[in-house]
Motif scaffolding. Structure first.
Motif, PDB file in Angstrom:
ATOM      1  N   PHE A  65       1.034  -1.248  -0.026  1.00  0.00           N
ATOM      2  CA  PHE A  65      -0.069  -0.075  -0.131  1.00  0.00           C
ATOM      3  C   PHE A  65       0.866   1.331   0.037  1.00  0.00           C
ATOM      4  O   PHE A  65       0.658   2.404  -0.447  1.00  0.00           O
ATOM      5  N   LEU A  66       1.819   1.214   0.459  1.00  0.00           N
ATOM      6  CA  LEU A  66       2.924   2.294   0.590  1.00  0.00           C
ATOM      7  C   LEU A  66       3.438   2.632  -1.048  1.00  0.00           C
ATOM      8  O   LEU A  66       3.385   3.558  -1.496  1.00  0.00           O
ATOM      9  N   ALA A  67       3.772   1.448  -1.664  1.00  0.00           N
ATOM     10  CA  ALA A  67       3.866   1.392  -3.289  1.00  0.00           C
ATOM     11  C   ALA A  67       2.666   2.054  -4.014  1.00  0.00           C
ATOM     12  O   ALA A  67       2.763   2.873  -4.658  1.00  0.00           O
ATOM     13  N   LEU A  68       1.748   1.608  -3.685  1.00  0.00           N
ATOM     14  CA  LEU A  68       0.351   2.167  -4.279  1.00  0.00           C
ATOM     15  C   LEU A  68       0.080   3.601  -4.032  1.00  0.00           C
ATOM     16  O   LEU A  68      -0.203   4.397  -4.957  1.00  0.00           O
ATOM     17  N   PHE A  69       0.468   3.860  -2.875  1.00  0.00           N
ATOM     18  CA  PHE A  69       0.414   5.412  -2.378  1.00  0.00           C
ATOM     19  C   PHE A  69       1.310   6.251  -3.361  1.00  0.00           C
ATOM     20  O   PHE A  69       1.001   7.281  -3.947  1.00  0.00           O
ATOM     21  N   ALA A  70       2.636   5.734  -3.353  1.00  0.00           N
ATOM     22  CA  ALA A  70       3.561   6.458  -4.310  1.00  0.00           C
ATOM     23  C   ALA A  70       2.854   6.351  -5.659  1.00  0.00           C
ATOM     24  O   ALA A  70       3.327   7.175  -6.660  1.00  0.00           O
ATOM     25  N   GLY A  71       2.318   5.173  -6.068  1.00  0.00           N
ATOM     26  CA  GLY A  71       2.213   5.221  -7.540  1.00  0.00           C
ATOM     27  C   GLY A  71       0.929   6.239  -7.880  1.00  0.00           C
ATOM     28  O   GLY A  71       1.037   6.751  -9.065  1.00  0.00           O
ATOM     29  N   ALA A  72       0.033   6.277  -6.943  1.00  0.00           N
ATOM     30  CA  ALA A  72      -1.102   7.428  -7.102  1.00  0.00           C
ATOM     31  C   ALA A  72      -0.380   8.744  -7.383  1.00  0.00           C
ATOM     32  O   ALA A  72      -0.753   9.505  -8.269  1.00  0.00           O
ATOM     33  N   ILE A  73       0.534   9.117  -6.342  1.00  0.00           N
ATOM     34  CA  ILE A  73       1.057  10.429  -6.547  1.00  0.00           C
ATOM     35  C   ILE A  73       1.977  10.403  -7.882  1.00  0.00           C
ATOM     36  O   ILE A  73       1.569  11.708  -8.605  1.00  0.00           O
ATOM     37  N   VAL A  74       2.345   9.579  -8.327  1.00  0.00           N
ATOM     38  CA  VAL A  74       3.256   9.540  -9.508  1.00  0.00           C
ATOM     39  C   VAL A  74       2.205   9.793 -10.628  1.00  0.00           C
ATOM     40  O   VAL A  74       2.426  10.556 -11.666  1.00  0.00           O
ATOM     41  N   PHE A 278      -6.371  10.523  -6.840  1.00  0.00           N
ATOM     42  CA  PHE A 278      -5.975   9.101  -7.522  1.00  0.00           C
ATOM     43  C   PHE A 278      -5.485   7.987  -6.365  1.00  0.00           C
ATOM     44  O   PHE A 278      -5.345   6.906  -6.752  1.00  0.00           O
ATOM     45  N   LEU A 279      -5.251   8.502  -5.193  1.00  0.00           N
ATOM     46  CA  LEU A 279      -5.199   7.211  -4.033  1.00  0.00           C
ATOM     47  C   LEU A 279      -6.410   6.664  -3.981  1.00  0.00           C
ATOM     48  O   LEU A 279      -6.206   5.454  -3.639  1.00  0.00           O
ATOM     49  N   ILE A 280      -7.838   7.256  -4.102  1.00  0.00           N
ATOM     50  CA  ILE A 280      -8.934   6.299  -4.088  1.00  0.00           C
ATOM     51  C   ILE A 280      -8.829   5.114  -5.107  1.00  0.00           C
ATOM     52  O   ILE A 280      -8.854   3.763  -4.511  1.00  0.00           O
TER      53      ILE A 280
END
Length: 574
Positions: A65-74, A278-280
Motif C-alpha cells: 500500500f505504500l507503493a500504491l500510495f507512491a504510484g497514485a502520486i506519480v 488518485f489515491l482512491i
C-alpha cells in the motif's frame, strides 16, 4: 473578397496519398502497439506474481500500500502536466478524428504508453485496448506531421492509426475498421474506408511478423469457448438470450450512470491540488486485487476462464477454470468478481486514471453472462449453450454502454473466430441498444468527449465565419455529395447555388464544378478554417467574420454540422 483558385491534383492522386499515409501509419502503429501489448501482458503477469507474494506473506502488505500510495502520486503528477492522457484515451482520439482536438503526438504517445503500463503493473483493473487506440491515433498524427500533410489528411491518418491500434490489440481487423465508421466518424465514406483499410492491413501484417519475437499470438483472443450449432435452431434458446440480454442491459445502464456520478464526485476532490483523488482507485484497487486476481488487469484471463475448454482444447467442467474467491461457490465467486470489477472500473474512469475500460467492460459483461448461464441451466437450458450466452452478454453489455452495435457484434465474432452464434448475438445486441435508448443514455465516448471539451474551455476568441466558395474541377468536393466530404470541424453548408437555382442542401445533395457554396461555422482559427475549406472546395469568393460571444457548440452538435447538413440526415447514414 476574392482569392486565387486553389490548384488540385486529380482524385486518384488524392486517394493514393491517403493510402500511402494509411500504410505508413499502419506500419508505425503496428510496431508500437504490438510492443505495447507485449509489455502490457508482461506487466500483468508480473503484478499477479507479486500480489501472490503479498497474499502468502501478509506481514508485507503495508509495503504494497505504500507503493500504491507512491504510484497514485506519480500518476497524479503526470496528469497534471499532460491532462490529455486522462482515462482510456478513446474520447480524445475520437475528438482528434473529428477535428475537435489537437494534441502533440510526441508528447501523448510516450506518456500514455508509459502511464497506462504503470497502472497495469500496479495491479489495477486496467485494460490496454483503450490506450492502444490512443497510441495508434497518436502514431497516425505523427506520420502526417512528419510528412507535413494538411489537417484533413491528418484526421484520416489519426483515424487509420486508431483503427490499427484496436485491430492489433485484439487481432481483429474488422473490429478496427468498424470502429472508424461507427465511433470515430459515425459515417461511411470512401476515404474513411480507404484510410482504415490500408492502416489496419499493414498494422496486422506487422503484428503477425513481430508476434513470434515478442510472444504475441496470431490466433483468436478467446479460444476456450465452444459453440453448439444446435442453439441457432432451438427457439427456446432465443427466449433465454432475450431474458439474459435484458438483465445484462439493465446492469449496463446502471453502470453507465455510475460512471458519470463517479466523475462528478471526483471533480469535487481537491486535496493535493487534485492529485490526491488518485489515491482512491489505487488503494481500493490494491485491496480488491488481494481478494481475487480476477479483478486485476483488463480481464482477458478472467474471460478465458469462463469457457468450457482449456487452452489445450480439452473439455473441462463448466466454469471450473475460474479461480475461486476464498473457496466460495462458483456463483458467489462470479458475483464478487463482477461487483469488484465494476466498482474499480467506475473509480478508474471517475478519477481519470490513464488506463483502458474497454476490456474491463467486456469482462463485466462476460461475468454477468456466466452468472446468468448458471441460472438458465438450472431452469432447463442445455449446458452446451452456456458459452454462447456468455459471449452474447459480453456484447450486450458493451453495446448498451457504448452504443456501437455493429462493433459489438463484429468484435465478439472476431474474438472467438466463430460465426455460428451470429443470429442470437444480433438479438442480444439489439436488446441492449434499445434498452439504452429507452433510458436515454448517450454513447459513452461521445459524452466523455463532451466533458473534455467543456473542461477545456478554450480561451482563444471564437469567430462566426461565413464564406462563399466556388467548386472547381478536380477538387475534393466536385462530384461528391455533401455527406461524403470531410469538412472542417464546425462547418455547415448552409446554401448551395447551382446556376440560378438556390438549394438548402442536405447530406445527399450533389456538388458539381461551378456550384457556389455558402459555408458557415464557428472557429478559433479563422485562417486554418478558410484554408481547409478552400482546399476542399476550390475558390474562395468572399467571407465575413463576426466575433463570437458564445462558447463553442457541443461535440454532438459539431459532429452533425461537420458531416450531413441536416439533423435528420445525420442519423440516416448509419
Amino acid at each position: 473578397m476574392k482569392a486565387k483558385v486553389k490548384k488540385f491534383g486529380d482524385k486518384a492522386n488524392y486517394g493514393i496519398q491517403i493510402i500511402s499515409v494509411g500504410a505508413l501509419t499502419g506500419l508505425f502503429a503496428g510496431v508500437i502497439v504490438t510492443l505495447y501489448g507485449a509489455l502490457a501482458k508482461l506487466s500483468e503477469e508480473f503484478s499477479r506474481g507479486y500480489y501472490g507474494f503479498f497474499r502468502e506473506n501478509p506481514a508485507f502488505i503495508p509495503l504494497l500500500f505504500l507503493a500504491l500510495f507512491a504510484g497514485a502520486i506519480v500518476i497524479g503528477g503526470v496528469l497534471k502536466f499532460i491532462p490529455m492522457i486522462r482515462g482510456s484515451g478513446i474520447p480524445q482520439t475520437e475528438g482528434a478524428t473529428r477535428g475537435l482536438i489537437r494534441y502533440k503526438w510526441y508528447q501523448v504517445l510516450p506518456s500514455m504508453f508509459a502511464a497506462s503500463l504503470f497502472t497495469i503493473f500496479m495491479g489495477l483493473s486496467a485494460g490496454s485496448e483503450g490506450p492502444s487506440i490512443m497510441i495508434g491515433g497518436a502514431s497516425g498524427c505523427g506520420v502526417s506531421d512528419v510528412l507535413k500533410r494538411n489537417a484533413t489528411v491528418r484526421r484520416y491518418s489519426v483515424t487509420g492509426g486508431a483503427c490499427a491500434g484496436l485491430a492489433v490489440a485484439f487481432n481483429a481487423p474488422l473490429t478496427g475498421m468498424a470502429f472508424a465508421f461507427e465511433e470515430a466518424h459515425k459515417r461511411f465514406t470512401p476515404e474513411v474506408f480507404v484510410c482504415a483499410f490500408s492502416s489496419v492491413i499493414f498494422a496486422i501484417l506487422t503484428r503477425n511478423l513481430l508476434g513470434p519475437c515478442v510472444g504475441v499470438g496470431a490466433g483468436a483472443c478467446f479460444t476456450t469457448f465452444v459453440f453448439d450449432v444446435a442453439a441457432n435452431t432451438d427457439y427456446l434458446f432465443y427466449v433465454y438470450v432475450f431474458a439474459a440480454s435484458l438483465i445484462c442491459a439493465l446492469a449496463a445502464v446502471g453502470f453507465y450512470f455510475l460512471l458519470f456520478l463517479s466523475k462528478k464526485l471526483f471533480a469535487k476532490v481537491r486535496f493535493w491540488k487534485g492529485m490526491g483523488k488518485f489515491l482512491i482507485p489505487f488503494l481500493i484497487g490494491g485491496a480488491f486485487a488481494l481478494i481475487t486476481v480476477n479483478v486485476m488487469g483488463g480481464g482477458h484471463d478472467f474471460i478465458s476462464s469462463l469457457g468450457s475448454v482449456n487452452e489445450k482444447g480439452d473439455a473441462v467442467d463448466s466454469l471450473s477454470m475460474v479461480e475461486r474467491v476464498f473457496s466460495s461457490p462458483i456463483w458467489a465467486t462470479l458475483l464478487i468478481v463482477v461487483v469488484l470489477k465494476l466498482i474499480l472500473t467506475v473509480l478508474n474512469l471517475g478519477a481519470g486514471v490513464p488506463c483502458g475500460i474497454f476490456i474491463p467492460m467486456l469482462a463485466i459483461g462476460a461475468g454477468l453472462g456466466a452468472l446468468l448461464s448458471i441460472l438458465c441451466t438450472l431452469i432447463g437450458m442445455p449446458a452446451s449453450y452456456s458459452d454462447i450466452l456468455i459471449m452474447i452478454c459480453m456484447a450486450t453489455f458493451f453495446t448498451t454502454v457504448v452504443k456501437a452495435p455493429i462493433t459489438g457484434i463484429v468484435m465478439v465474432v472476431e474474438l472467438t473466430w466463430n460465426f455460428t452464434f451470429l443470429l442470437p448475438a444480433i438479438l442480444g445486441v439489439a436488446v441492449g441498444y434499445v434498452l439504452g435508448a429507452l433510458f436515454h443514455t448517450e454513447p459513452l465516448y461521445d459524452k466523455l468527449l463532451d466533458g473534455i471539451l467543456d473542461e477545456k474551455k478554450d480561451k482563444e476568441p471564437h469567430h462566426f465565419v461565413t464564406a462563399r466558395l466556388r467548386v472547381t474541377e478536380g477538387s475534393t468536393a466536385a462530384g461528391r455529395t455533401v455527406r461524403d466530404v470531410l469538412w472542417p470541424a464546425g462547418a455547415r453548408i448552409a446554401l448551395l447555388q447551382q446556376g440560378d437555382r438556390m438549394i438548402i442542401p442536405d447530406g445527399n445533395s450533389d456538388m458539381r464544378a461551378g456550384d457556389v457554396l455558402t459555408a458557415v461555422g464557428e472557429t478559433s482559427n479563422e485562417e486554418e478554417f478558410l484554408h481547409l475549406l478552400t482546399e476542399t472546395v476550390g475558390e474562395l469568393l468572399d467571407r465575413e467574420t463576426v466575433q463570437s460571444q458564445h462558447p463553442q457548440p457541443s461535440p454532438s452538435q459539431t459532429q452533425i454540422s461537420t458531416e450531413p447538413t441536416s439533423e435528420d440526415d445525420s442519423q440516416s447514414h448509419l
